[in-house]
Design a protein around this motif. Structure first.
Motif: not given
Ligand SMILES: [Zn+2]
Length: 457
Positions: A79-82, A106-107, A111-120, A155-160
């Motif tokens: 939550d802190e990161f979001i 990726c994100e 289901t909280t509404g706001i996705p966490l954005r993830i840069p790689y 944008p779902f990271a798992g499959f990438w």
């Protein structure tokens, strides 16, 4: 210069024997070295970590032991990161590299509404891929194999990261996006892949679709199915049996967190997963007292990643309850999480004073003969009390007149195991919704104000 041939011994059960069998003391030395490097990187390059560590009165150089690290460095939460990202888009104060170095975005599919954005960074994607390649290798997959990805790319990271792993392994990628389940079956028939990649529940759904089309999915030539994103074949034995029977293939899974690492490939024993101790450091914490939990006991998995340089995550709360063992029958020294994830610290409902974890109920259902792995928990509130109804599908072989008896048996087993009576309702096979990505297991019909955040189940 010509390309070097692939030199790894194809018969070895290990992807990297040196690290996978490294004695604990040596692993711990390696961890301390890497933790200090990650802390320094985060402290030097993000105002967030600098503030956080300054407030706690600790500098990266102060960390002289793993105990120091666990005790002195504050915990972080998703939550802190979001929040930080919302305050200062796109990545907030946690981005530790120049944006030019971001190779992929990726994100998380929360289901909280706001996705966490993830840069790689490019390096991060390589290291994620390495962990997946290791996971495939342990199961018996080799570079000659051909992977079919039964999902649409988003944008779902798992499959990438899974895709990066297939590239690292040197096997063939067949993307199956942009079509429905019938289309997947036909494409598998036509192209004869040897590995199927999808969520475990989707593997079962796809087999049902195949059966309805008159296709024997067990003789399509698949050697392996591999899963992530939901509790899979190593978490739920009944699910493993069903998937392996349906596809005539051996099943594996990987426990990962998009923002952290593809951090735990399934053990060849199929009874749990091993933490990739070259890519991250994990320890278990008592969610109530905050103390460290010793080996063989259940605690919340706390993780520090060495492989996400773009957005470092240090002492990160996963909210996953795990049982960590320092030994495993397969001979690997990397921490073994028996049964994968045993529960969630925050996916719990208190029924008449007892904490009921969704995964505990799931585990019981997975062991009842006659029940399939399709189920949902319906939460309601009656006269101020929370109630759970387990809505489950029997396997097709069970005649409808035996549903009552089976529901009764299931309720009895649940009561026996978790000491709480839950209502059990059986519905005809194929009734519950099927999902391509994360399966929704909890249907919360309680008033909004009493709902807990139901994320990542
Ligand atoms: Zn093992």
């Amino acid at each position: 210069m010509s390309m070097r041939p692939f030199l790894r011994n194809q018969d070895s059960p290990y992807w990297n024997r040196y690290y996978e069998t490294m004695p604990r003391r040596q692993l711990d030395e390696l961890h301390l070295h890497r933790i200090r490097a990650v802390l320094q990187h985060a402290y030097d390059h993000t105002s967030f970590y600098r503030r956080k560590l300054d407030e706690a009165g600790v500098l990266p150089g102060d960390i002289r032991s793993l105990q120091d690290f666990k005790r002195k460095v504050p915990l972080m939460d998703k939550d802190e990161f979001i929040m930080l990202q919302e305050e200062r888009p796109i990545y907030g104060e946690t981005l530790a590299v120049d944006p030019d170095f971001i190779a992929q975005h990726c994100e998380t599919s929360g289901t909280t509404g706001i996705p966490l954005r993830i840069p790689y960074t490019g390096y991060d994607t390589e290291r994620y891929g390495e962990a997946w390649a290791c996971a495939f290798w342990w199961l018996g997959v080799r570079p000659k194999d051909r992977f079919y990805f039964a999902f649409n790319w988003g944008p779902f990271a798992g499959f990438w990261s899974c895709y990066w792993g297939v590239r690292r392994l040197g096997a063939t990628v067949i993307p199956g996006g942009g079509q429905n389940s019938e289309g997947h079956i036909r494409m598998i028939q036509r192209l004869k892949p040897t590995v199927l990649i999808c969520t475990p529940t989707y593997a079962l759904h796809l087999a049902e679709v195949g059966r309805a089309m008159g296709v024997d999915t067990a003789s399509l030539g698949l050697r392996f199915t591999f899963h992530a994103g939901e509790p899979g074949p190593c978490a739920i034995p009944a699910m493993r049996r069903q998937i392996e029977e349906a596809w005539g293939a051996r099943s594996g899974e990987l426990l990962g967190l998009a923002e952290v690492h593809a951090f735990a490939p399934s053990c060849p024993t199929q009874e749990g997963v091993h933490v990739d101790e070259t890519g991250c450091f994990t320890w278990s914490r008592d969610p109530e007292t905050g103390d460290e939990v010793p080996p063989d006991k259940i605690g919340e998995n706390i993780i520090t990643t060495y492989v996400n340089n773009a957005q470092p995550l240090i002492n990160y709360r996963t909210h996953d309850l795990v049982e960590r063992h320092n030994e495993c029958a397969c001979g690997r020294t990397w921490a073994f999480l028996k049964g994968v994830v045993l529960g969630r610290t925050d996916f719990m409902v208190t029924i008449r004073g007892t904490n009921v974890y969704q995964s505990a109920v799931e585990n019981i259902i997975g062991h009842i003969e006659g029940l399939s792995t399709h189920y949902e928990l319906v939460l309601t509130r009656v006269s101020g009390m929370d109630r759970i109804c387990v809505r489950a599908e029997p396997v097709p072989q069970v005649p409808a007149d035996q549903y009552d008896q089976l529901a009764h048996t299931a309720a009895g087993r649940i009561h026996e195991a978790i000491k709480v009576r839950l209502e059990v309702e059986l519905v005809a096979p194929g009734t519950l919704p099927r999902y391509e990505l994360k399966t929704r297991r909890i249907i919360d019909q309680r008033p909004k104000e009493v709902r807990r955040v139901l994320d990542r189940v």
